[in-house]
Write a protein that holds these residues in place. Structure first.
Motif, PDB file in Angstrom:
ATOM      1  N   SER A 289       0.834  -1.210   0.000  1.00 52.44           N
ATOM      2  CA  SER A 289       0.000   0.000   0.000  1.00 52.44           C
ATOM      3  C   SER A 289       0.868   1.260   0.000  1.00 52.44           C
ATOM      4  O   SER A 289       0.658   2.186   0.790  1.00 52.44           O
ATOM      5  CB  SER A 289      -0.934   0.003   1.211  1.00 52.44           C
ATOM      6  N   LEU A 290       1.838   1.282  -0.877  1.00 50.65           N
ATOM      7  CA  LEU A 290       2.780   2.397  -0.905  1.00 50.65           C
ATOM      8  C   LEU A 290       2.107   3.701  -1.307  1.00 50.65           C
ATOM      9  O   LEU A 290       1.150   3.710  -2.107  1.00 50.65           O
ATOM     10  CB  LEU A 290       3.933   2.076  -1.841  1.00 50.65           C
ATOM     11  N   ARG A 291       2.623   4.780  -0.739  1.00 49.20           N
ATOM     12  CA  ARG A 291       2.088   6.111  -0.966  1.00 49.20           C
ATOM     13  C   ARG A 291       3.187   7.016  -1.498  1.00 49.20           C
ATOM     14  O   ARG A 291       4.371   6.760  -1.248  1.00 49.20           O
ATOM     15  CB  ARG A 291       1.575   6.691   0.355  1.00 49.20           C
ATOM     16  N   PRO A 292       2.843   8.071  -2.176  1.00 48.29           N
ATOM     17  CA  PRO A 292       3.893   8.996  -2.655  1.00 48.29           C
ATOM     18  C   PRO A 292       4.787   9.498  -1.526  1.00 48.29           C
ATOM     19  O   PRO A 292       5.993   9.705  -1.749  1.00 48.29           O
ATOM     20  CB  PRO A 292       3.082  10.127  -3.291  1.00 48.29           C
ATOM     21  N   GLU A 293       4.243   9.672  -0.348  1.00 46.34           N
ATOM     22  CA  GLU A 293       5.056  10.149   0.780  1.00 46.34           C
ATOM     23  C   GLU A 293       6.027   9.102   1.306  1.00 46.34           C
ATOM     24  O   GLU A 293       6.848   9.406   2.177  1.00 46.34           O
ATOM     25  CB  GLU A 293       4.163  10.646   1.928  1.00 46.34           C
ATOM     26  N   ASP A 294       5.959   7.885   0.786  1.00 42.26           N
ATOM     27  CA  ASP A 294       6.954   6.866   1.135  1.00 42.26           C
ATOM     28  C   ASP A 294       8.214   6.996   0.292  1.00 42.26           C
ATOM     29  O   ASP A 294       9.193   6.267   0.515  1.00 42.26           O
ATOM     30  CB  ASP A 294       6.378   5.455   0.938  1.00 42.26           C
ATOM     31  N   THR A 295       8.212   7.897  -0.664  1.00 42.63           N
ATOM     32  CA  THR A 295       9.395   8.114  -1.501  1.00 42.63           C
ATOM     33  C   THR A 295      10.568   8.578  -0.656  1.00 42.63           C
ATOM     34  O   THR A 295      10.469   9.566   0.075  1.00 42.63           O
ATOM     35  CB  THR A 295       9.090   9.158  -2.592  1.00 42.63           C
ATOM     36  N   ALA A 296      11.677   7.839  -0.747  1.00 42.28           N
ATOM     37  CA  ALA A 296      12.852   8.131   0.080  1.00 42.28           C
ATOM     38  C   ALA A 296      13.963   7.152  -0.281  1.00 42.28           C
ATOM     39  O   ALA A 296      13.738   6.199  -1.038  1.00 42.28           O
ATOM     40  CB  ALA A 296      12.514   8.001   1.566  1.00 42.28           C
ATOM     41  N   VAL A 297      15.131   7.398   0.280  1.00 41.10           N
ATOM     42  CA  VAL A 297      16.204   6.403   0.274  1.00 41.10           C
ATOM     43  C   VAL A 297      16.036   5.561   1.542  1.00 41.10           C
ATOM     44  O   VAL A 297      15.907   6.111   2.641  1.00 41.10           O
ATOM     45  CB  VAL A 297      17.588   7.057   0.239  1.00 41.10           C
ATOM     46  N   TYR A 298      16.022   4.265   1.358  1.00 44.34           N
ATOM     47  CA  TYR A 298      15.787   3.339   2.462  1.00 44.34           C
ATOM     48  C   TYR A 298      17.095   2.673   2.868  1.00 44.34           C
ATOM     49  O   TYR A 298      17.870   2.218   2.011  1.00 44.34           O
ATOM     50  CB  TYR A 298      14.763   2.282   2.051  1.00 44.34           C
ATOM     51  N   TYR A 299      17.307   2.601   4.175  1.00 45.29           N
ATOM     52  CA  TYR A 299      18.532   2.048   4.728  1.00 45.29           C
ATOM     53  C   TYR A 299      18.204   0.948   5.739  1.00 45.29           C
ATOM     54  O   TYR A 299      17.243   1.060   6.490  1.00 45.29           O
ATOM     55  CB  TYR A 299      19.320   3.125   5.480  1.00 45.29           C
ATOM     56  N   CYS A 300      19.043  -0.063   5.767  1.00 43.52           N
ATOM     57  CA  CYS A 300      19.022  -0.962   6.905  1.00 43.52           C
ATOM     58  C   CYS A 300      20.244  -0.654   7.758  1.00 43.52           C
ATOM     59  O   CYS A 300      21.243  -0.099   7.275  1.00 43.52           O
ATOM     60  CB  CYS A 300      19.004  -2.427   6.491  1.00 43.52           C
ATOM     61  N   ALA A 301      20.143  -0.996   9.027  1.00 49.85           N
ATOM     62  CA  ALA A 301      21.221  -0.717   9.963  1.00 49.85           C
ATOM     63  C   ALA A 301      21.231  -1.787  11.040  1.00 49.85           C
ATOM     64  O   ALA A 301      20.218  -2.450  11.285  1.00 49.85           O
ATOM     65  CB  ALA A 301      21.050   0.664  10.590  1.00 49.85           C
ATOM     66  N   ALA A 302      22.379  -1.928  11.669  1.00 48.47           N
ATOM     67  CA  ALA A 302      22.537  -2.934  12.710  1.00 48.47           C
ATOM     68  C   ALA A 302      23.424  -2.385  13.814  1.00 48.47           C
ATOM     69  O   ALA A 302      24.395  -1.675  13.544  1.00 48.47           O
ATOM     70  CB  ALA A 302      23.135  -4.212  12.123  1.00 48.47           C
ATOM     71  N   GLY A 303      23.080  -2.738  15.028  1.00 42.14           N
ATOM     72  CA  GLY A 303      23.847  -2.261  16.174  1.00 42.14           C
ATOM     73  C   GLY A 303      24.183  -3.386  17.116  1.00 42.14           C
ATOM     74  O   GLY A 303      23.311  -4.187  17.463  1.00 42.14           O
ATOM     75  N   SER A 304      25.446  -3.422  17.553  1.00 37.73           N
ATOM     76  CA  SER A 304      25.901  -4.462  18.464  1.00 37.73           C
ATOM     77  C   SER A 304      26.341  -3.920  19.810  1.00 37.73           C
ATOM     78  O   SER A 304      26.631  -4.704  20.720  1.00 37.73           O
ATOM     79  CB  SER A 304      27.050  -5.251  17.845  1.00 37.73           C
ATOM     80  N   ARG A 305      26.427  -2.624  19.938  1.00 39.74           N
ATOM     81  CA  ARG A 305      26.886  -2.040  21.196  1.00 39.74           C
ATOM     82  C   ARG A 305      25.890  -2.344  22.306  1.00 39.74           C
ATOM     83  O   ARG A 305      24.702  -2.547  22.038  1.00 39.74           O
ATOM     84  CB  ARG A 305      27.074  -0.536  21.039  1.00 39.74           C
ATOM     85  N   PRO A 306      26.345  -2.344  23.556  1.00 38.37           N
ATOM     86  CA  PRO A 306      25.431  -2.700  24.652  1.00 38.37           C
ATOM     87  C   PRO A 306      24.160  -1.852  24.691  1.00 38.37           C
ATOM     88  O   PRO A 306      23.089  -2.352  25.044  1.00 38.37           O
ATOM     89  CB  PRO A 306      26.286  -2.483  25.895  1.00 38.37           C
ATOM     90  N   ASN A 307      24.296  -0.577  24.350  1.00 36.47           N
ATOM     91  CA  ASN A 307      23.137   0.311  24.409  1.00 36.47           C
ATOM     92  C   ASN A 307      22.395   0.439  23.095  1.00 36.47           C
ATOM     93  O   ASN A 307      21.441   1.224  22.990  1.00 36.47           O
ATOM     94  CB  ASN A 307      23.571   1.709  24.863  1.00 36.47           C
ATOM     95  N   ALA A 308      22.821  -0.308  22.085  1.00 36.80           N
ATOM     96  CA  ALA A 308      22.167  -0.191  20.782  1.00 36.80           C
ATOM     97  C   ALA A 308      20.724  -0.672  20.876  1.00 36.80           C
ATOM     98  O   ALA A 308      20.423  -1.669  21.523  1.00 36.80           O
ATOM     99  CB  ALA A 308      22.919  -1.005  19.742  1.00 36.80           C
ATOM    100  N   GLY A 309      19.846   0.045  20.175  1.00 38.78           N
ATOM    101  CA  GLY A 309      18.451  -0.347  20.161  1.00 38.78           C
ATOM    102  C   GLY A 309      17.591   0.755  19.604  1.00 38.78           C
ATOM    103  O   GLY A 309      18.084   1.660  18.937  1.00 38.78           O
ATOM    104  N   CYS A 310      16.308   0.665  19.851  1.00 38.61           N
ATOM    105  CA  CYS A 310      15.364   1.653  19.359  1.00 38.61           C
ATOM    106  C   CYS A 310      14.416   2.066  20.466  1.00 38.61           C
ATOM    107  O   CYS A 310      14.144   1.296  21.384  1.00 38.61           O
ATOM    108  CB  CYS A 310      14.546   1.101  18.202  1.00 38.61           C
ATOM    109  N   VAL A 311      13.930   3.272  20.319  1.00 41.83           N
ATOM    110  CA  VAL A 311      12.940   3.792  21.253  1.00 41.83           C
ATOM    111  C   VAL A 311      11.720   4.198  20.460  1.00 41.83           C
ATOM    112  O   VAL A 311      11.824   4.884  19.443  1.00 41.83           O
ATOM    113  CB  VAL A 311      13.506   5.005  22.021  1.00 41.83           C
TER     114      VAL A 311
END
Length: 131
Positions: free
Chosen positions: A85-107
């Motif tokens: 269900s893609l929308r014009p506002e989804d237009t962007a450069v998309y990145y994946c990322a990975a974190g291994s540090r003890p505090n790495a994560g998401c909020v």
């Protein structure tokens, strides 16, 4: 050397779907928090979803929940972002990322997802959604 390589971007009409891939080399995803992000021209980078290495829990930004889905193929060292269900506002450069540090994560806060200490990023893949 840790590397992430995204692929699968392209041009799609509004309402269509794309599946992005992120292939890892030099490490296994099991040891990392993983996320998908995007950045549109003139805008700040936006977190889309993150997966915790500790329990596999996933958080989604409100802007994509119900439309975007994360999956992985450990045998191929690859994670995916299925976008429907893609929308014009989804237009962007998309990145994946990975974190291994003890505090790495998401909020997750107020409908948005913010990454913390993700040290490995791919080069990005362009997604363009036409109206």
């Amino acid at each position: 050397e840790v590397q992430l390589v995204e692929s699968g971007g392209g041009l799609v009409q509004a309402g269509g779907s794309l599946r992005l891939s992120c292939a890892a080399s030099g490490f296994t995803f099991d040891d990392y928090d993983i996320g998908w992000f995007r950045q549109a021209p003139g805008k700040e980078r936006e977190g889309l979803l993150c997966i915790s290495r500790s329990d596999g829990g996933t958080v989604y930004a409100d802007s994509v929940e119900g439309r975007f889905t994360f999956s992985r193929d450990n045998a191929k060292y690859t994670v995916y972002l299925q976008m429907n269900s893609l929308r014009p506002e989804d237009t962007a450069v998309y990145y994946c990322a990975a974190g291994s540090r003890p505090n790495a994560g998401c909020v997750y806060y107020s409908g948005r997802v913010y990454e913390v200490e993700y040290e490995n990023w791919g080069q990005g893949t362009q997604v363009t959604v036409s109206s």
